[in-house]
Design a protein around this motif. Structure first.
Motif, PDB file in Angstrom:
ATOM      1  N   ARG A 108      16.308  43.299  59.470  1.00 12.49           N
ATOM      2  CA  ARG A 108      15.940  44.166  58.326  1.00 12.49           C
ATOM      3  C   ARG A 108      15.709  45.592  58.795  1.00 12.49           C
ATOM      4  NH1 ARG A 108      14.216  42.510  52.962  1.00 12.49           N
ATOM      5  NH2 ARG A 108      13.158  44.464  52.634  1.00 12.49           N
ATOM      6  N   LYS A 109      14.985  45.720  59.929  1.00  8.33           N
ATOM      7  CA  LYS A 109      14.698  47.056  60.471  1.00  8.33           C
ATOM      8  C   LYS A 109      15.989  47.779  60.809  1.00  8.33           C
ATOM      9  CE  LYS A 109      10.111  46.811  62.480  1.00  8.33           C
ATOM     10  NZ  LYS A 109       9.619  45.996  63.588  1.00  8.33           N
ATOM     11  N   LEU A 110      16.932  47.015  61.301  1.00  8.70           N
ATOM     12  CA  LEU A 110      18.212  47.599  61.707  1.00  8.70           C
ATOM     13  C   LEU A 110      19.035  48.041  60.494  1.00  8.70           C
ATOM     14  CD1 LEU A 110      20.064  47.898  64.218  1.00  8.70           C
ATOM     15  CD2 LEU A 110      20.957  45.638  63.703  1.00  8.70           C
ATOM     16  N   LEU A 111      19.005  47.227  59.447  1.00 10.78           N
ATOM     17  CA  LEU A 111      19.889  47.474  58.304  1.00 10.78           C
ATOM     18  C   LEU A 111      19.288  48.404  57.250  1.00 10.78           C
ATOM     19  CD1 LEU A 111      21.160  43.836  57.831  1.00 10.78           C
ATOM     20  CD2 LEU A 111      22.531  45.763  58.585  1.00 10.78           C
ATOM     21  N   MET A 112      17.980  48.587  57.305  1.00  8.09           N
ATOM     22  CA  MET A 112      17.286  49.344  56.249  1.00  8.09           C
ATOM     23  C   MET A 112      17.687  50.826  56.185  1.00  8.09           C
ATOM     24  SD  MET A 112      15.129  48.545  53.920  1.00  8.09           S
ATOM     25  CE  MET A 112      13.649  47.575  53.958  1.00  8.09           C
ATOM     26  N   PRO A 114      20.276  52.908  56.528  1.00  9.05           N
ATOM     27  CA  PRO A 114      21.382  53.487  55.747  1.00  9.05           C
ATOM     28  C   PRO A 114      21.179  53.379  54.247  1.00  9.05           C
ATOM     29  CG  PRO A 114      22.172  51.778  57.269  1.00  9.05           C
ATOM     30  CD  PRO A 114      20.704  51.778  57.351  1.00  9.05           C
ATOM     31  N   PHE A 115      20.293  52.503  53.814  1.00 13.38           N
ATOM     32  CA  PHE A 115      20.091  52.320  52.375  1.00 13.38           C
ATOM     33  C   PHE A 115      18.885  53.106  51.854  1.00 13.38           C
ATOM     34  CE2 PHE A 115      22.430  48.442  53.588  1.00 13.38           C
ATOM     35  CZ  PHE A 115      23.536  48.652  52.784  1.00 13.38           C
ATOM     36  N   HIS A 116      18.341  53.999  52.679  1.00 14.51           N
ATOM     37  CA  HIS A 116      17.156  54.762  52.274  1.00 14.51           C
ATOM     38  C   HIS A 116      17.234  56.217  52.711  1.00 14.51           C
ATOM     39  CE1 HIS A 116      15.569  50.768  51.722  1.00 14.51           C
ATOM     40  NE2 HIS A 116      14.707  51.319  50.906  1.00 14.51           N
ATOM     41  N   GLY A 117      16.337  57.006  52.180  1.00 11.41           N
ATOM     42  CA  GLY A 117      16.088  58.380  52.625  1.00 11.41           C
ATOM     43  C   GLY A 117      17.335  59.225  52.758  1.00 11.41           C
ATOM     44  N   GLU A 118      17.359  60.045  53.827  1.00  5.82           N
ATOM     45  CA  GLU A 118      18.423  61.047  53.979  1.00  5.82           C
ATOM     46  C   GLU A 118      19.791  60.406  54.119  1.00  5.82           C
ATOM     47  OE1 GLU A 118      18.044  64.255  53.457  1.00  5.82           O
ATOM     48  OE2 GLU A 118      15.969  63.695  53.024  1.00  5.82           O
ATOM     49  N   ARG A 119      19.841  59.277  54.877  1.00 10.74           N
ATOM     50  CA  ARG A 119      21.141  58.607  55.092  1.00 10.74           C
ATOM     51  C   ARG A 119      21.726  58.175  53.750  1.00 10.74           C
ATOM     52  NH1 ARG A 119      21.530  55.958  60.198  1.00 10.74           N
ATOM     53  NH2 ARG A 119      23.445  54.942  59.521  1.00 10.74           N
ATOM     54  N   MET A 120      20.864  57.659  52.871  1.00  4.50           N
ATOM     55  CA  MET A 120      21.344  57.210  51.569  1.00  4.50           C
ATOM     56  C   MET A 120      21.788  58.413  50.721  1.00  4.50           C
ATOM     57  SD  MET A 120      19.236  55.332  48.560  1.00  4.50           S
ATOM     58  CE  MET A 120      18.493  56.817  47.908  1.00  4.50           C
ATOM     59  N   LYS A 121      20.974  59.458  50.739  1.00  4.76           N
ATOM     60  CA  LYS A 121      21.284  60.634  49.905  1.00  4.76           C
ATOM     61  C   LYS A 121      22.632  61.235  50.273  1.00  4.76           C
ATOM     62  CE  LYS A 121      16.483  61.732  49.141  1.00  4.76           C
ATOM     63  NZ  LYS A 121      15.402  62.458  49.812  1.00  4.76           N
ATOM     64  N   ALA A 122      22.976  61.108  51.569  1.00  7.28           N
ATOM     65  CA  ALA A 122      24.260  61.661  52.022  1.00  7.28           C
ATOM     66  C   ALA A 122      25.428  60.994  51.282  1.00  7.28           C
ATOM     67  CB  ALA A 122      24.395  61.457  53.521  1.00  7.28           C
ATOM     68  N   SER A 243      29.319  50.767  62.199  1.00  2.97           N
ATOM     69  CA  SER A 243      29.096  51.574  63.410  1.00  2.97           C
ATOM     70  C   SER A 243      27.691  51.333  63.948  1.00  2.97           C
ATOM     71  CB  SER A 243      29.235  53.068  63.104  1.00  2.97           C
ATOM     72  OG  SER A 243      30.522  53.354  62.655  1.00  2.97           O
ATOM     73  N   LEU A 244      26.739  51.275  63.012  1.00  2.59           N
ATOM     74  CA  LEU A 244      25.341  51.079  63.386  1.00  2.59           C
ATOM     75  C   LEU A 244      25.140  49.717  64.060  1.00  2.59           C
ATOM     76  CD1 LEU A 244      22.523  52.502  62.295  1.00  2.59           C
ATOM     77  CD2 LEU A 244      22.456  50.404  60.967  1.00  2.59           C
ATOM     78  N   LEU A 245      25.745  48.703  63.485  1.00  2.00           N
ATOM     79  CA  LEU A 245      25.588  47.352  64.026  1.00  2.00           C
ATOM     80  C   LEU A 245      26.302  47.219  65.368  1.00  2.00           C
ATOM     81  CD1 LEU A 245      26.016  45.137  60.821  1.00  2.00           C
ATOM     82  CD2 LEU A 245      23.916  45.898  61.886  1.00  2.00           C
ATOM     83  N   LEU A 246      27.441  47.915  65.515  1.00  2.00           N
ATOM     84  CA  LEU A 246      28.182  47.831  66.769  1.00  2.00           C
ATOM     85  C   LEU A 246      27.382  48.443  67.923  1.00  2.00           C
ATOM     86  CD1 LEU A 246      31.806  48.688  65.583  1.00  2.00           C
ATOM     87  CD2 LEU A 246      31.112  46.597  66.750  1.00  2.00           C
ATOM     88  N   SER A 247      26.573  49.448  67.615  1.00  4.36           N
ATOM     89  CA  SER A 247      25.827  50.073  68.712  1.00  4.36           C
ATOM     90  C   SER A 247      24.445  49.436  68.916  1.00  4.36           C
ATOM     91  CB  SER A 247      25.696  51.579  68.466  1.00  4.36           C
ATOM     92  OG  SER A 247      25.050  51.767  67.226  1.00  4.36           O
ATOM     93  N   ALA A 248      24.073  48.477  68.053  1.00  3.24           N
ATOM     94  CA  ALA A 248      22.735  47.852  68.174  1.00  3.24           C
ATOM     95  C   ALA A 248      22.677  46.929  69.396  1.00  3.24           C
ATOM     96  CB  ALA A 248      22.434  47.055  66.915  1.00  3.24           C
ATOM     97  N   ARG A 249      21.523  46.890  70.052  1.00  6.31           N
ATOM     98  CA  ARG A 249      21.316  45.977  71.190  1.00  6.31           C
ATOM     99  C   ARG A 249      20.039  45.181  70.964  1.00  6.31           C
ATOM    100  NH1 ARG A 249      25.626  47.225  71.495  1.00  6.31           N
ATOM    101  NH2 ARG A 249      26.839  48.243  73.117  1.00  6.31           N
ATOM    102  N   ASP A 250      20.045  43.895  71.362  1.00  3.63           N
ATOM    103  CA  ASP A 250      18.809  43.111  71.196  1.00  3.63           C
ATOM    104  C   ASP A 250      17.884  43.350  72.396  1.00  3.63           C
ATOM    105  OD1 ASP A 250      19.710  41.592  73.285  1.00  3.63           O
ATOM    106  OD2 ASP A 250      20.204  39.821  72.083  1.00  3.63           O
ATOM    107  N   ASP A 251      16.763  42.575  72.471  1.00  3.05           N
ATOM    108  CA  ASP A 251      15.779  42.797  73.535  1.00  3.05           C
ATOM    109  C   ASP A 251      16.383  42.612  74.922  1.00  3.05           C
ATOM    110  OD1 ASP A 251      14.025  43.256  71.553  1.00  3.05           O
ATOM    111  OD2 ASP A 251      13.055  41.269  71.613  1.00  3.05           O
ATOM    112  N   ALA A 408      16.755  50.837  46.619  1.00  2.00           N
ATOM    113  CA  ALA A 408      16.832  52.290  46.408  1.00  2.00           C
ATOM    114  C   ALA A 408      18.297  52.706  46.227  1.00  2.00           C
ATOM    115  CB  ALA A 408      16.214  53.016  47.591  1.00  2.00           C
ATOM    116  N   PHE A 409      19.168  52.104  47.011  1.00  2.00           N
ATOM    117  CA  PHE A 409      20.585  52.452  46.963  1.00  2.00           C
ATOM    118  C   PHE A 409      21.191  52.085  45.609  1.00  2.00           C
ATOM    119  CE2 PHE A 409      25.090  52.013  47.835  1.00  2.00           C
ATOM    120  CZ  PHE A 409      25.343  53.100  48.654  1.00  2.00           C
ATOM    121  N   ALA A 410      20.873  50.880  45.130  1.00  2.00           N
ATOM    122  CA  ALA A 410      21.440  50.410  43.858  1.00  2.00           C
ATOM    123  C   ALA A 410      20.989  51.312  42.701  1.00  2.00           C
ATOM    124  CB  ALA A 410      21.024  48.971  43.592  1.00  2.00           C
TER     125      ALA A 410
END
Ligand code: HEM
Length: 458
Positions: A108-112, A114-122, A243-251, A408-410
């Motif tokens: 959730r932290k990873l996916l949240m 892009p669906f909020h704030g400045e990233r969403m407004k873009a 792109s975001l998920l491709l660059s994500a790394r776990d612990d 927020a996005f919807a």
């Protein structure tokens, strides 16, 4: 108050149980969902136990106090993943909807963002551009169906957000197959395939389930192709979710596997576009069903310089917000929150619920309580200007730790698309009788899709 009880030998005071047999309750829930909910709410009240074939007993709640207790309880008390069996064949077992505990929280932290704030407004300008492009196909005097038209917009929007895709053969193919897959559930009865895993049998190309899994395979291939290409071209990374998920790394500094990526992308594609499209189709219905609503909305839109307005200014317009809220109140797109399965006994509204019981908050019944919403069957956006509703009274996007990721996005998308349409077109509603929601898979959509006609273009 909720208490976690240590002793499983406690004798429970359970909520009232619906007396009809499980097969009857299941059939009614699939074929006459509205009547069924209204009837049970009337007969059993705010909290009762229903039984459906093939599923554990479910406590259905529609009282704000019960919903507050559910949404504010420790998330560890519930498991949702195993209750989401219905969507597993579509989304895969690594989908956010089916995860629990730390993995759910991390994803959730990873996916949240892009669906909020400045990233969403873009994405605001892209949404308006896509709405303008899709609606430019409308001809004066020609009738069209709002739902598929809105679906074309919301699908293009989500493909851009999720994959960064705007055109090309793969983009066209993904669009076509997704729509065909969702159309499998056009008939309310086709939902039985989702509810009963015993019916999920591949009986060849022409059988409903056979068709469904062949399309899913085609879609998977396209998604895996895109993932592979993007892994090989790190320079093509953009602002999109892939792109975001491709660059994500776990612990352990490990990237997500192809299957994990596929399941998360499918989740965004499915959860993120049909729901918004249906909400838009309903909004267009109500705005034209009640001409005074359209008048008020146009007055508000005319009070700002729409052509040069910043998308965030549009998103803050109070009457537009009230129209979107009332649209999502009267016929919520999703009737129930995700099921929460108790991992330990819990007290809810004074009842004792045992471990293993499933709790389902009913959004539809809560939104139709006359004590919160007088004349609940009436579309009246003003109610959202007269008072503020708590998150336990108004919950079209659910709540607690599972609240809709795309809320927020919807809402942002709904407001921008409606503004684009109303400021360019004068439409006429061709439906003569009042429209009711019908089941389409696990969502509820206006029967017939809302027939409209273009009167003028501005
Ligand atoms: C009008 C449009 C939408 C409606 C009415 C809607 C409604 C819902 C509801 C009721 C839930 C369950 C919440 C709960 O159980 O408490 C949910 C979950 C979810 N929604 Fe939406 N949704 C919409 C749009 C979107 C969009 C645009 C996305 C895009 C990403 C999205 C992604 C999700 C996801 C990923 C979940 C699962 C969250 C979790 O398990 O943590 N939805 N949505």
């Amino acid at each position: 108050m909720i208490t976690l009880q240590e002793n499983s030998q406690t004798s429970y005071q359970l909520p009232p149980q619906v007396i009809e047999p499980a097969w009857y309750q299941t059939a009614r829930a699939i074929l006459q969902p509205l009547e069924n909910l209204d009837w049970h709410q009337k007969k059993y009240g705010d909290i009762f136990i229903s039984r459906f074939l093939g599923l554990p007993s479910q406590v259905i709640i529609s009282h704000p106090q019960a919903i507050q207790e559910l949404f504010t309880a420790d998330a560890k008390l519930f498991e949702t993943g195993s209750g989401g069996r219905i969507v597993q064949p579509l989304l895969g077992s690594n989908s956010l909807v089916l995860l629990d505990g730390d993995r759910h929280l991390q994803q959730r932290k990873l996916l949240m963002p892009p669906f909020h704030g400045e990233r969403m407004k873009a994405y605001g300008n892209s949404i308006c551009e896509i709405a303008t492009q899709v609606t430019s196909q409308w001809q004066i005097g020609q009738a069209f169906l709002a739902r598929p038209s809105m679906q074309e917009i919301s699908l293009k929007v989500i493909l851009r957000t999720v994959f960064g895709l705007t055109e090309g053969e793969r983009y066209q193919q993904i669009q076509r197959i997704l729509i065909e897959m969702l159309d499998t559930f056009n008939q309310p009865l086709s939902a039985v395939f989702l509810f009963f895993s015993s019916l999920q049998k591949d009986l060849g190309t022409w059988s409903p389930w056979g068709k469904f899994i062949r399309r899913r395979k085609q879609l998977d291939e396209l998604i895996y192709q895109e993932i592979r290409e993007r892994r090989q071209q790190p320079e093509s990374q953009g602002e999109d979710i892939l792109s975001l998920l491709l660059s994500a790394r776990d612990d352990n500094n490990q990237p997500m596997s192809d299957v994990e990526l596929r399941d998360e992308l499918m989740t965004m594609l499915f959860a993120g576009h049909e729901t918004t499209a249906i909400a838009l189709a309903w909004a267009l219905y109500w705005i034209h069903y009640q001409p005074e609503v359209r008048e008020k909305l146009l007055q508000e839109l005319n009070s700002i310089d729409i052509a040069n307005a910043d998308p965030t200014t549009i998103a803050q317009l109070p009457y537009l917000n009230a129209v979107c809220s009332e649209t999502l109140r009267i016929y919520p797109i999703v009737f129930f929150c995700l099921p929460r399965i108790l991992q330990a006994p819990m007290q809810l509204m004074g009842y004792d619920l045992p471990k293993g019981m499933t709790i389902s908050a009913c959004i539809y019944s809560t939104h139709h309580r006359p004590d919160i919403y007088p004349e609940p069957e009436r579309f009246r956006p003003e109610r959202f200007l007269e008072r503020q509703f708590s998150p336990y009274e108004f919950l079209p996007f659910g709540g607690g730790n599972r609240r809709c990721l795309g809320m927020a996005f919807a809402l942002f998308e709904m407001k921008l698309v409606l503004t684009t349409i109303l400021s360019h077109y004068s439409l006429e509603l061709l439906e003569k009788a009042p429209l009711k929601p019908v089941r389409r898979g696990i969502v509820f959509t206006p029967a017939g899709g809302v027939r409209l006609m273009v009167k003028h273009k501005f």
